[in-house]
Write a protein that holds these residues in place. Structure first.
Motif, PDB file in Angstrom:
ATOM      1  N   ASN A  44       0.820  -1.205   0.000  1.00 12.41           N
ATOM      2  CA  ASN A  44       0.000   0.000   0.000  1.00 12.41           C
ATOM      3  C   ASN A  44       0.859   1.261   0.000  1.00 12.41           C
ATOM      4  O   ASN A  44       0.540   2.235  -0.661  1.00 12.41           O
ATOM      5  N   THR A  45       1.938   1.220   0.784  1.00  8.31           N
ATOM      6  CA  THR A  45       2.836   2.374   0.798  1.00  8.31           C
ATOM      7  C   THR A  45       3.442   2.572  -0.582  1.00  8.31           C
ATOM      8  O   THR A  45       3.525   3.686  -1.083  1.00  8.31           O
ATOM      9  N   TYR A  46       3.839   1.459  -1.192  1.00 12.73           N
ATOM     10  CA  TYR A  46       4.440   1.552  -2.528  1.00 12.73           C
ATOM     11  C   TYR A  46       3.496   2.284  -3.483  1.00 12.73           C
ATOM     12  O   TYR A  46       3.906   3.172  -4.222  1.00 12.73           O
ATOM     13  N   LEU A  47       2.218   1.920  -3.438  1.00  9.89           N
ATOM     14  CA  LEU A  47       1.270   2.553  -4.350  1.00  9.89           C
ATOM     15  C   LEU A  47       1.168   4.046  -4.093  1.00  9.89           C
ATOM     16  O   LEU A  47       0.973   4.828  -5.011  1.00  9.89           O
ATOM     17  N   ARG A  48       1.326   4.417  -2.828  1.00 12.81           N
ATOM     18  CA  ARG A  48       1.192   5.825  -2.479  1.00 12.81           C
ATOM     19  C   ARG A  48       2.414   6.628  -2.919  1.00 12.81           C
ATOM     20  O   ARG A  48       2.298   7.772  -3.333  1.00 12.81           O
ATOM     21  N   ILE A  49       3.589   6.010  -2.813  1.00 13.03           N
ATOM     22  CA  ILE A  49       4.802   6.810  -3.025  1.00 13.03           C
ATOM     23  C   ILE A  49       5.463   6.575  -4.367  1.00 13.03           C
ATOM     24  O   ILE A  49       6.416   7.245  -4.703  1.00 13.03           O
ATOM     25  N   LYS A  50       4.950   5.604  -5.143  1.00 14.27           N
ATOM     26  CA  LYS A  50       5.753   5.198  -6.307  1.00 14.27           C
ATOM     27  C   LYS A  50       6.054   6.335  -7.262  1.00 14.27           C
ATOM     28  O   LYS A  50       7.077   6.311  -7.925  1.00 14.27           O
TER      29      LYS A  50
ATOM     30  N   ARG B   4      -5.025   4.513 -14.044  1.00 16.51           N
ATOM     31  CA  ARG B   4      -5.231   4.775 -12.626  1.00 16.51           C
ATOM     32  C   ARG B   4      -6.062   6.028 -12.407  1.00 16.51           C
ATOM     33  O   ARG B   4      -5.916   7.004 -13.119  1.00 16.51           O
TER      34      ARG B   4
ATOM     35  N   ARG C  83      -6.329  11.330  -8.212  1.00 14.79           N
ATOM     36  CA  ARG C  83      -7.087  11.960  -7.141  1.00 14.79           C
ATOM     37  C   ARG C  83      -7.005  13.451  -7.304  1.00 14.79           C
ATOM     38  O   ARG C  83      -5.916  13.998  -7.472  1.00 14.79           O
TER      39      ARG C  83
ATOM     40  N   ARG D  98      -8.381   4.160  -6.285  1.00 13.11           N
ATOM     41  CA  ARG D  98      -7.476   3.666  -5.261  1.00 13.11           C
ATOM     42  C   ARG D  98      -8.139   2.632  -4.370  1.00 13.11           C
ATOM     43  O   ARG D  98      -7.529   1.663  -3.962  1.00 13.11           O
TER      44      ARG D  98
ATOM     45  N   LYS E 274      -6.830  -1.065  -3.744  1.00 10.98           N
ATOM     46  CA  LYS E 274      -6.564  -1.507  -2.377  1.00 10.98           C
ATOM     47  C   LYS E 274      -7.306  -2.805  -2.074  1.00 10.98           C
ATOM     48  O   LYS E 274      -6.779  -3.707  -1.442  1.00 10.98           O
TER      49      LYS E 274
END
Ligand SMILES: [Zn+2]
Length: 656
Positions: free
Chosen positions: A303-309, A346, A349, A515, A519
């Protein structure tokens, strides 16, 4: 942290070295000079009056302190107010001036709050040391200008390499040689010389075990924290502590790390279920519906990866020339592709306010009947259909069906409204009002609000606003299945759409995937991983019979301590039953059921087979069909007089 790890992985996988120095910045907020704050604000183009105002605020402060009755007043000459809302921002501006001086140079600087890290990658440790030496001088000068000092004794230096042999490098700071260490802490994660995470995990899990131990002392059989509160403490306080930084380490869970993680979760479960000794962890996890911790941290990492990639600089995909180990970004990317496909669009947002304006012109005579648009969506498995129909009075003048795959009902409903707006744009009548009727409350509320958070909603809101400027257009909620003819018709059309979707070959989503959906898919992926883990276990034979499928559960912890304890004994079989006792003591005869003498005496036999309990079983199954929860059915069975006395008999067996 991910950037830094990525760089280390790159160096290690390409046979290079990385020299990193983490600076201990003494003071930070309370040390900055006023004029450097002023300089940075000017440099960033903040208006002069604001800069002047802030500097005056800094200079004009008075600090009052009272210690043991002695009061003093001082006017500070440096530092920004503790807890001031602008202090972190000003600090970031000053830090930014350091980061930009290193832009495009071999030695890189990473900074987050007062954690400053310098690193350089290359083939020769001696050259790296030399470069680092020069740059440290520059950082020191920068620090002096801005009123910051660095403490060499607290500054740690690590040479990252795959080689086991220790290579010494010499770097000095202010004349003091820096200590070369085996690991370095950045943002609270211990990053070891060879990029192993065992030290970090050990430290974290030990802290958590200590915390759990403290909680445990608050729980006793008759008083204390309820299972529900205990679960909350574990999931909201302790588990996040363990999962911290998972994005850089959870892809490399070794046997040792897994063991450490399992111990933490086990300890938490023991507090809740108070089971007999040696009750298997996996069985308790299946019963409580707690995903194994090692799987959970992987999900968190993903989940972090998706947020910061997008923030982690691209350029290297995590695979080296002599690939032995794929870097963390590479691993997460592979999981992402497995879960949601390679080229999914994707959902971006956004956050945009859209205000509707009243119609510009009002015709003298408006026709009595408005254009009524009914929309609906239907979903069956992956098959989705959405529809709209336009009517005036009692006449349907146009209708439309669209089949789709793999989108949420909410999205389908939105799309139906979007499509109907498209039609209205072409076919509207300036003499008639438009009314769009949908039975989805959430969609109607969204469209009547002002905030768009994704592009699709934004586009629909804009179309609605533009149409409304031409002729009044409203979106209204109606109750579904309440006999409104237009709505019933739209529902029929949507159902037909869903049936048509069955024939669609193309399963790729046409819509941006939100997202939330991503998730969910990732969560499903890790739930599947848990299921596979569960099935491949050699032990837990009895628990697997009670819970062939793992699932997450929120109800079970609502039970009382006593119920949970009995339930644990039941589903794991670790209780006062001959089959289990046979592992511990020598039974006077064999382990056949003392009620029927026919089968092995374990909980599954009692629940499912024992002929002596047939009547009671029938009653309980009947209750379950009427809505009694599975777990409560189990408890009822185990509390039958016959079973209670069986346990009592075995207890005396144990005592003798
Ligand atoms: Zn029996």
């Amino acid at each position: 942290m991910s950037t830094f790890t990525k760089e280390i992985e790159y160096a290690l996988n390409n046979g290079k070295y990385m020299l990193a120095v983490s600076l201990d910045c003494s003071g930070a907020f309370d040390c900055i000079k006023f004029d450097s704050a002023e300089r940075c604000m000017k440099w960033k183009g903040i208006p002069d009056n604001i800069t002047r105002w802030y500097v005056n605020l800094l200079k004009g402060r008075r600090v009052h302190a009272e210690v043991q009755g002695q009061a003093t007043h001082i006017i500070p000459h440096r530092g920004s107010p503790q807890g001031g809302v602008l202090s972190p921002l000003i600090w970031n501006l000053i830090m930014d001036s350091l980061l930009t001086t290193f832009k495009g140079e071999p030695v890189q600087v990473l900074g987050y709050a007062d954690d400053i890290l310098l690193y350089v990658v290359g083939k020769s440790p001696a050259i790296l040391a030399n470069m680092m030496q020069n740059e440290l001088k520059r950082v020191k000068e920068w620090g002096e200008v801005n009123g910051l000092t660095f403490n060499p004794s607290k500054t740690s230096m690590v040479l990252y390499t795959r080689s086991r042999r220790r290579i010494d490098v010499k770097v000095k700071m202010g004349g003091v040689p820096l200590q070369q260490e085996n690991s370095l802490k950045y943002l609270g994660v211990e990053i070891q010389r060879n990029l192993s995470w065992t030290k970090h995990i050990k430290e974290r899990t030990n802290k958590c075990k200590f915390l759990l131990g403290k909680c445990r002392s608050l729980v006793s059989k008759r008083w204390g924290l309820t299972p529900k509160k205990m679960e909350w403490i574990y999931k909201a306080v302790i588990r996040p502590k363990v999962a911290y930084g998972a994005v850089v380490w959870a892809h490399r869970i070794t046997k040792g790390i897994e063991r450490d993680l399992t111990r933490v979760q086990r300890l938490a479960m023991l507090t809740i279920t108070q089971p007999l000794r040696s009750t298997p962890t996996a069985g308790m996890e299946a019963m409580l519906g707690w995903i194994p911790l090692s799987t959970h941290v992987q999900e968190m990492g993903m989940n972090t990866y998706l947020r910061i990639k997008e923030l982690v600089q691209a350029g290297w995909d995590g695979i080296g020339h002599h690939t032995t180990i794929v870097g963390h970004l590479g691993v997460w990317k592979a999981v992402e592709e497995q879960c949601v496909g390679v080229l999914y669009p994707r959902g971006k947002r956004i956050s945009e306010q859209i205000w509707t304006a009243a119609s510009e012109t009002e015709p003298e005579h408006r026709l009595e009947y408005p254009i009524m648009m009914y929309t609906d969506a239907s979903k069956e498995g992956a098959n989705v259909g959405y529809s709209w129909l336009a009517s005036i009075g009692e006449y349907v003048i146009e209708e439309n069906i669209t089949p789709a795959k793999d989108i949420s009902v909410f999205k389908a409903e939105m799309l139906a409204i979007g499509e109907s707006l498209k039609w209205l744009q072409k076919n509207m009548d300036p003499m008639r009002r438009n009314i769009i009727l949908s039975d989805s409350k959430s969609v109607v509320e969204k469209l009547n609000g002002h905030l768009a958070q994704d592009e699709m909603t934004r586009n629909i809101m804009v179309a609605l606003r533009d149409l409304n400027a031409r002729t009044p257009t409203e979106v209204i909620w109606i109750k579904g299945h309440s006999g409104i003819v237009g709505n019933e018709l739209a529902a029929l059309l949507a159902k037909e759409g869903a049936a048509q979707a069955d024939k669609l070959l193309d399963t790729k989503p046409h819509m941006p995937v939100s997202r939330k959906e991503i998730k969910r898919k990732i969560h499903d992926h890790y739930m599947k991983a848990w299921q596979i883990k569960w099935e491949s276990l050699v032990d837990c034979r009895i628990s697997k019979q009670f819970y062939p499928l793992v699932r997450e559960d929120k109800r079970i912890v609502k039970m009382s301590q006593k119920d949970l304890q009995l339930l644990t004994q039941t589903v794991t079989g670790h209780g006062l039953y001959k089959y289990h006792l046979g592992h511990w003591i020598e039974l006077p005869d064999d382990d056949s059921c003392s009620l029927c003498q026919e089968g092995q005496e374990d909980t599954w036999h009692l629940w499912e087979w024992c002929p002596r309990l047939r009547k009671d079983r029938k009653v309980i199954r009947c209750l379950m069909e009427k809505g009694l929860a599975y777990e409560h059915g189990l408890l009822k069975m185990m509390r039958l007089k016959a079973v209670e006395s069986l346990r009592a008999r075995n207890e005396t067996l144990l005592a003798s």
